[in-house]
Write a protein that holds these residues in place. Sequence first.
Motif, mmCIF file in Angstrom:
data_model
loop_
_atom_site.group_PDB
_atom_site.id
_atom_site.type_symbol
_atom_site.label_atom_id
_atom_site.label_comp_id
_atom_site.label_asym_id
_atom_site.label_seq_id
_atom_site.Cartn_x
_atom_site.Cartn_y
_atom_site.Cartn_z
ATOM 1 N N PHE A 154 0.746 -1.267 0.016
ATOM 2 C CA PHE A 154 -0.017 -0.031 -0.092
ATOM 3 C C PHE A 154 0.908 1.361 0.009
ATOM 4 O O PHE A 154 0.471 2.120 -0.556
ATOM 5 N N CYS A 155 1.960 1.274 0.762
ATOM 6 C CA CYS A 155 2.838 2.400 0.581
ATOM 7 C C CYS A 155 3.427 2.746 -0.757
ATOM 8 O O CYS A 155 3.480 3.933 -1.025
ATOM 9 N N ILE A 156 3.741 1.614 -1.172
ATOM 10 C CA ILE A 156 4.430 1.794 -2.584
ATOM 11 C C ILE A 156 3.463 2.367 -3.649
ATOM 12 O O ILE A 156 3.558 3.242 -4.456
ATOM 13 N N ILE A 157 2.195 1.892 -3.442
ATOM 14 C CA ILE A 157 1.076 2.261 -4.460
ATOM 15 C C ILE A 157 0.843 3.679 -4.059
ATOM 16 O O ILE A 157 0.440 4.656 -4.939
ATOM 17 N N ALA A 158 0.893 4.006 -2.861
ATOM 18 C CA ALA A 158 0.537 5.501 -2.266
ATOM 19 C C ALA A 158 1.724 6.643 -2.740
ATOM 20 O O ALA A 158 1.458 7.528 -3.336
ATOM 21 N N PHE A 159 2.779 5.821 -2.688
ATOM 22 C CA PHE A 159 4.218 6.709 -2.871
ATOM 23 C C PHE A 159 4.087 6.861 -4.577
ATOM 24 O O PHE A 159 4.281 8.116 -5.178
ATOM 25 N N LEU A 160 3.727 6.070 -5.502
ATOM 26 C CA LEU A 160 3.682 6.307 -6.969
ATOM 27 C C LEU A 160 2.466 7.106 -7.378
ATOM 28 O O LEU A 160 2.781 8.009 -8.126
ATOM 29 N N ALA A 161 1.384 6.939 -6.799
ATOM 30 C CA ALA A 161 0.233 7.710 -7.045
ATOM 31 C C ALA A 161 0.301 9.363 -6.562
ATOM 32 O O ALA A 161 -0.022 10.147 -7.423
ATOM 33 N N SER A 162 0.779 9.470 -5.202
ATOM 34 C CA SER A 162 1.374 10.826 -4.925
ATOM 35 C C SER A 162 2.021 11.468 -5.897
ATOM 36 O O SER A 162 1.899 12.730 -6.452
ATOM 37 N N GLY A 163 3.326 10.773 -6.141
ATOM 38 C CA GLY A 163 4.209 11.455 -7.369
ATOM 39 C C GLY A 163 3.570 11.502 -8.645
ATOM 40 O O GLY A 163 3.904 12.709 -9.253
ATOM 41 N N ALA A 164 2.566 10.488 -8.909
ATOM 42 C CA ALA A 164 1.909 10.892 -10.257
ATOM 43 C C ALA A 164 1.040 11.981 -10.346
ATOM 44 O O ALA A 164 0.815 12.795 -11.367
ATOM 45 N N THR A 165 0.371 12.537 -9.165
ATOM 46 C CA THR A 165 -0.316 13.817 -9.102
ATOM 47 C C THR A 165 0.194 14.901 -9.431
ATOM 48 O O THR A 165 -0.253 15.789 -10.128
ATOM 49 N N GLY A 166 1.654 15.001 -8.710
ATOM 50 C CA GLY A 166 2.442 16.089 -9.088
ATOM 51 C C GLY A 166 2.822 16.226 -10.699
ATOM 52 O O GLY A 166 2.685 17.356 -11.351
ATOM 53 N N VAL A 167 3.165 15.033 -11.277
ATOM 54 C CA VAL A 167 3.310 15.144 -12.746
ATOM 55 C C VAL A 167 2.118 15.510 -13.399
ATOM 56 O O VAL A 167 2.518 16.321 -14.590
ATOM 57 N N ILE A 168 1.113 14.936 -13.066
ATOM 58 C CA ILE A 168 -0.168 15.400 -13.783
ATOM 59 C C ILE A 168 -0.333 16.898 -13.827
ATOM 60 O O ILE A 168 -0.674 17.442 -14.857
ATOM 61 N N GLN A 169 -0.172 17.452 -12.630
ATOM 62 C CA GLN A 169 -0.553 18.821 -12.421
ATOM 63 C C GLN A 169 0.546 19.684 -13.297
ATOM 64 O O GLN A 169 0.258 20.429 -14.216
ATOM 65 N N LYS A 170 1.667 19.219 -13.322
ATOM 66 C CA LYS A 170 2.960 19.929 -14.077
ATOM 67 C C LYS A 170 2.745 19.691 -15.577
ATOM 68 O O LYS A 170 2.836 20.559 -16.408
ATOM 69 N N ILE A 171 2.241 18.540 -16.184
ATOM 70 C CA ILE A 171 2.190 18.213 -17.472
ATOM 71 C C ILE A 171 0.790 19.364 -17.966
ATOM 72 O O ILE A 171 0.881 19.903 -18.957
ATOM 73 N N HIS A 172 -0.144 19.230 -17.221
ATOM 74 C CA HIS A 172 -1.501 20.313 -17.542
ATOM 75 C C HIS A 172 -0.970 21.720 -17.542
ATOM 76 O O HIS A 172 -1.307 22.387 -18.468
ATOM 77 N N GLN A 173 -0.238 22.346 -16.691
ATOM 78 C CA GLN A 173 0.124 23.502 -16.381
ATOM 79 C C GLN A 173 1.148 24.246 -17.298
ATOM 80 O O GLN A 173 1.866 24.991 -17.462
#
Length: 302
Positions: A159-178
């Motif tokens: 669960f920690c690894i999944i949360a780590f990857l998903a949390s990091g992906a959130t920031g990348v998605i924000q960066k891609i859009h902006q």
Amino acid sequence: MLSLPLGILLFVTIISNTAVNIFRGVYANRFGMSGNNLLRFNFIQNVACFIGVLLCFLSSGADFSFSLFSVSIGIVFALVNVVCLEAILKAQAIGAFAYTNVIVSLSAIIPTFSGLLFFDEKINSIQYMGIAFMVLCFLLSPDTSNENENSANEKWLIFCIIAFLASGATGVIQKIHQTSNSHKNEMATLLLTCFSCSSLFSGIKYYFCPEKYEGGNKSERINHYFWPIVAGICYSFAHCINLLLSGKLSAVVFFPTVNLCPMILTMLYAVLIYKEKLSLKRKAGIIIGIISTILVSGIITV
């Protein structure tokens, strides 16, 4: 609100993220974060966040134009959001809260280095040092004096690894859009799509949950809704501001700051309000975290 100076917006999002951590912690401490409680919390928080995002953009006179690009990214964002939140709460429910928080906060490294690899951003030697201090802060933050903190089982780690990857992906998605010149003004479309879909996804899971809420006294029933609502409102402020700032500030400054500062403030809240005693190791972690924030902010240059 989104027209405020960047420094004030950064302060507001740090406080909002800290408040979300605290409100989730209060709810988890009272009711537990598993089964029906977890799914109901997720659903109510996502609905409250959708309403908060809508009101935030309406009050800011935002552009509500939309495109397939922003809607598509919003749907992906929703999936990442639901997976991330559920993984974090499940990890906290079955394993060490401190280590879970450290691993998820460390995910700031993913969008930080995405700026260097994909968005032509530069990182100077002082900021590299700040990142190293950030990692050291995360490693020092757990209180390993308690043996239970060291007994991380396989399920918790997954669960920690999944949360780590998903949390990091959130920031990348924000960066891609902006960083998309054609669509960066469609922030309202992105976040409203994200949280309408998040509400739908989490609502379906909650509806089909085999456990049924048996109620309780009036105060308990109110608290079952109060905490996820206020957490969702704070979460909406954080998401609106974070999306804006992800396109205004460099990744190496923005992502470590919004991940690190709430973690430090949450620990300070626990010390001041709940009178928790910090180990020498954790005190050192807080000091190093403050130094890390200063170094990655770009205030010091060479």
